[in-house]
Design a protein around this motif. Structure first.
Motif, PDB file in Angstrom:
ATOM      1  N   ILE A 128      46.501  25.277  29.694  1.00  0.00           N
ATOM      2  CA  ILE A 128      47.417  25.500  28.569  1.00  0.00           C
ATOM      3  C   ILE A 128      48.373  26.651  28.868  1.00  0.00           C
ATOM      4  CG2 ILE A 128      47.578  26.090  26.115  1.00  0.00           C
ATOM      5  CD1 ILE A 128      44.693  24.991  25.837  1.00  0.00           C
ATOM      6  N   GLU A 129      49.636  26.404  28.637  1.00  0.00           N
ATOM      7  CA  GLU A 129      50.624  27.480  28.724  1.00  0.00           C
ATOM      8  C   GLU A 129      51.106  27.806  27.317  1.00  0.00           C
ATOM      9  OE1 GLU A 129      53.655  25.882  31.608  1.00  0.00           O
ATOM     10  OE2 GLU A 129      51.939  24.553  31.803  1.00  0.00           O
ATOM     11  N   VAL A 130      51.119  29.098  27.010  1.00  0.00           N
ATOM     12  CA  VAL A 130      51.723  29.542  25.759  1.00  0.00           C
ATOM     13  C   VAL A 130      53.189  29.837  26.064  1.00  0.00           C
ATOM     14  CG1 VAL A 130      51.649  31.224  23.885  1.00  0.00           C
ATOM     15  CG2 VAL A 130      49.526  30.573  25.058  1.00  0.00           C
ATOM     16  N   PRO A 153      49.795  34.958  19.735  1.00  0.00           N
ATOM     17  CA  PRO A 153      51.032  34.445  20.323  1.00  0.00           C
ATOM     18  C   PRO A 153      52.153  35.462  20.215  1.00  0.00           C
ATOM     19  CG  PRO A 153      50.539  33.310  18.256  1.00  0.00           C
ATOM     20  CD  PRO A 153      49.356  34.174  18.575  1.00  0.00           C
ATOM     21  N   LEU A 160      52.637  25.444  22.551  1.00  0.00           N
ATOM     22  CA  LEU A 160      51.602  25.301  23.572  1.00  0.00           C
ATOM     23  C   LEU A 160      51.903  24.070  24.407  1.00  0.00           C
ATOM     24  CD1 LEU A 160      48.382  25.904  21.410  1.00  0.00           C
ATOM     25  CD2 LEU A 160      49.700  27.591  22.715  1.00  0.00           C
ATOM     26  N   LEU A 162      50.040  21.679  26.916  1.00  0.00           N
ATOM     27  CA  LEU A 162      48.697  21.358  27.387  1.00  0.00           C
ATOM     28  C   LEU A 162      48.772  20.294  28.469  1.00  0.00           C
ATOM     29  CD1 LEU A 162      48.654  21.511  23.933  1.00  0.00           C
ATOM     30  CD2 LEU A 162      46.234  21.699  24.480  1.00  0.00           C
TER      31      LEU A 162
END
Lengths: 176, 217
Positions: A128-130, A153, A160, A162
């Motif tokens: 997962i990248e925020v 965040p 997000l 995913l």
């Protein structure tokens, strides 16, 4: 301001709240479309000078083109406690509960000032990248049960991204 | 800037005769084409959309009385979402309304978040004064432009002294290029058919205020 309420429920036309009975001038004042057009145009120019889109903000929007990704699936926001939730009496700062959905994939996220807790359903691992705008803000990992945690965040809108089993899902942008 | 998205400088007459179709100077069909091009990867088309519709999005944020910081976030969120949905929007020619509506909902959310213990849809209650709406006026500080500056400043002052609802409606109407009534409707959640009469009334109020100060349009 008696007599100024009208069928539009538009009862706060003039900040002064006094002066001539505004409602009574309706119909007795011949409308001049040309004058209205001129005044609106003059106001438009004033807005362009005094309240334009800030240049830095325009750049952010231009750069946002990079967020365009036809291969990713968008998980739409289907529940937001801010809108759909029932406020809990006595709880002054309840966590923000968000649910995103893309077909069969569901992402539940809970945001508090302390951090972010999430659950991917059906349960499965994911990278997962925020995202904070086009920038990556942080990386998280969902475990085999689809659970993930992270820092709160970033300020401003976030999303997000995913990656799970060859699939890319991005949650709709919003501000936490 | 793309020619079709130029800002209008001549007054359009008889807005109210065409209130349902007023399209300002943004060509709707061409907006649809730009959206398609952008979805196909054309960054120049995207830039044209930002220039043509950005002021509308900004006006929505400004019209809701948000703080500067919140207005910035609304503007960004609307564009991030649009980028995300690019190529998936069902009616690309209505992108202006899509953006305006997205911005409006974000505004309402931020207003709600600021007082989350009293969720409300009442626009009167949602009015919150901006903390820092002092406009940047330095661009006007040149001697030769002093008279014009004074006129613009006075006009803006009287505009800001209008009631909340008029200020809100006019702020969106005066974005540049002029928005369509559909876009204004999406931006403020009011019926298209009521925009024309409301606009007339608000401009009449403004003119009356200016006349009272000895300045006529």
């Amino acid at each position: 301001m008696s007599g100024t309420s009208d069928r539009y429920g538009f009862d706060d036309f003039d900040g002064s709240g006094d002066g001539p009975a505004d409602g009574s001038t309706d119909g007795t004042f011949p409308d001049d479309d040309w004058d209205s057009g001129l005044l609106e145009e003059e106001l438009r120019q004033a807005a362009a000078i005094l309240d334009p889109v800030p240049a830095a903000l325009r750049s952010v929007a231009v750069d946002a083109f990079a967020l365009h990704d036809l291969d990713a699936r968008v998980a739409e926001l289907t529940f937001d406690s801010l809108v759909d939730g029932i406020p809990v009496r006595g709880e002054t700062d309840p966590p923000r509960m968000l649910t995103f959905q893309a077909d069969a994939v569901t992402v539940d996220v809970e945001v508090t000032p302390d951090g972010l807790i999430g659950q991917l359903l059906p349960p499965r691992p994911a990278r997962i990248e925020v995202l904070s705008g086009p920038r990556e803000y942080a990386r998280l990992t969902a475990d085999d049960l689809g659970r993930f945690t992270g820092d709160a965040p970033p300020a401003g809108p976030f999303a997000l991204r995913l990656r799970t089993g060859g699939e890319v899902v991005v949650t709709e942008w919003l501000r936490a | 800037m793309n020619g079709l998205l130029r800002g209008g400088t001549t007054p359009s007459t008889a807005y109210d005769d065409v209130s349902y179709t007023r399209g300002g100077t943004v060509d709707r069909a061409e907006v649809g084409a730009l959206v398609q091009s952008a979805a196909d990867g054309d960054s120049a088309a995207w830039k044209s959309l930002v220039d043509g519709l950005g002021p509308l999005v900004w006006s929505v944020a400004r019209s809701h009385g948000l703080s500067d910081a919140d207005a910035h976030e609304v503007y960004q969120t609307a564009w991030f979402r649009f980028a995300q949905h690019l190529g998936r929007i069902r009616e690309p020619e209505k992108t202006g309304s899509w953006l305006a509506s997205t911005a409006r909902h974000e505004c309402l959310k931020l207003l709600r978040a600021s007082k989350r213990w009293t969720p409300t849809d009442d626009p009167q209650l949602l009015d919150r004064p901006s903390e820092d709406r002092t406009p940047e006026e330095s661009v006007l500080d040149s001697e030769e432009a002093a008279a014009q500056t004074e006129r613009v400043r006075l006009l803006w002052q009287e505009f800001e002294a209008l009631g909340e609802r008029c200020r809100q409606l006019l702020r969106v109407l005066i974005s540049s290029p002029p928005p369509s009534y559909q876009e204004v409707s999406a931006a403020l959640g009011i019926a298209v058919g009521s925009i024309g009469p409301m606009r007339q009334r608000c401009l009449r109020r403004l003119r009356a205020r200016l006349e009272a100060r000895g300045t006529t349009s």
